[in-house]
Design a protein around this motif. Sequence first.
Motif, PDB file in Angstrom:
ATOM      1  N   ARG A   1      -1.370   7.915   3.587  1.00 21.81           N
ATOM      2  CA  ARG A   1      -1.416   6.470   3.537  1.00 21.81           C
ATOM      3  C   ARG A   1      -0.966   6.008   4.705  1.00 21.81           C
ATOM      4  O   ARG A   1      -1.520   4.984   5.051  1.00 21.81           O
TER       5      ARG A   1
ATOM      6  N   SER B   1       2.427   0.481  -6.142  1.00 18.97           N
ATOM      7  CA  SER B   1       1.210   0.491  -5.739  1.00 18.97           C
ATOM      8  C   SER B   1       0.034   0.903  -6.912  1.00 18.97           C
ATOM      9  O   SER B   1       0.696   1.731  -7.775  1.00 18.97           O
TER      10      SER B   1
ATOM     11  N   TYR C   1       0.734  -1.312  -0.147  1.00 14.34           N
ATOM     12  CA  TYR C   1      -0.062  -0.058   0.096  1.00 14.34           C
ATOM     13  C   TYR C   1       0.963   1.321  -0.059  1.00 14.34           C
ATOM     14  O   TYR C   1       0.449   2.170  -0.441  1.00 14.34           O
TER      15      TYR C   1
ATOM     16  N   ASP D   1      -4.264  -1.527  -4.216  1.00 12.76           N
ATOM     17  CA  ASP D   1      -4.651  -0.954  -3.034  1.00 12.76           C
ATOM     18  C   ASP D   1      -5.731  -1.704  -2.340  1.00 12.76           C
ATOM     19  O   ASP D   1      -5.788  -1.509  -1.143  1.00 12.76           O
TER      20      ASP D   1
END
Length: 421
Positions: free
Chosen positions: A345, A241, A217, A246
């Motif tokens: 993230r 990614s 991720y 994801d």
Amino acid sequence: MLSSRCQCPTHSHTYSQAPGPSPGETTDYAFEDLQNMGAKSVCLMTDKNLSRLPPVQIVMDSLSKNGISFQVYDDVRVEPTDGSFMDAIEFAKKGAFDAYVAVGGGSTMDTCKAANLYASSPHSEFLDYVNAPIGKGKPVTVPLKPLIAVPTTSGTGSETTGVAIFDYEHLKVKTGIASRAIKPTLGLVDPLHTLHMPCQVVANSGFDVLCHALESYTAIPYSMRAPCPSNPIQRPAYQGSNPISDIWAVHALRIVAKYLKRAVRNPDDLEARSKMHLASAFAGIGFGNAGVHLCHGMSYPISGLVKTYKAKEYNVDHPLVPHGLSVVLTSPAVFTFTAQMFPERHLKTAEILGVNLYPGSVALQGANIRTAKTQDAGPVLADALRKFLFDLNVDDGLAALGYSKDDIPALVKGTLPQLPM
């Protein structure tokens, strides 16, 4: 408006609205097996411990019942080496098999992938397909035999990936073979096969899932990967990614946050074991496409340079740092470092792991996430990970595995060859 008399599977009452099977009625199922593949001579790979447990016996019974000839190779090494790979490869070459079944954890599935590859390319040297710079990193252009992977641990997701990892003993580092061509033909993900796992094995396997999800991720996005290969066959198995990976990574992480501790603490919690088995496959699909980064790159010398440490509840006759443990130990430091690239993230994953990030909340170190997002992303995720590991009684750092400051140069040297796959 669609006709109420439409009989396609999507709209027909027969297919979509029946509450369940009638008494005595057999429900539909989807199944693919070696008999349907036309297999005549099968190689069944596993390890010595599993060879005495129900998952392997079930497979042997099924093969015998269906009249399929097979030979068992049960010398798979937990945390395989180039030597153990080559032993399995020689067995596969001599057997001239037309299909393979791998029953076990990542070590077994990876060993079987390598055996299938080199038996299908019998004139290749071992280092031909090994990742550069240790090997030549040649693309796989030969057709492989069908391989059915039956995972018995909930960690590697190897049933979904085109990667086979091993210790290269000459350099005391881990490396691997990475190619979409070596992905198993079929993965049979049955949580009942995980019920024999000791609690510590469940924990360490789960840490691998945790890091697969976190790393894929937070990996460099696919749109930033460079340089562009001159030929598509040279494209790495890991693409960075992307919107599809994801989804798998985040979903796997949510399952880990909710079910890993339960799966470790209660061996009879079938729901938790089932969810973790799915999470392993989900994270495998995610990282098998996006890739992993520093936790895994740094883990390989941690495992490869092991001196005397033997992990609890692993029935092995050699020093062993389980892969999942070697990966997760560095995670707090890794994500403190990487957060500067993608702070949002990192904060999202911290929130999934249980940190309260809502407006007005106070994070673990007293930082208000909404007003100090960028600078606090790394420490917040690192603290979430430390708490997670503390709750599961993980060995406290590299010193607990027998390493000291004197080992740092060798650990660094073992990390540097881990180039993108």
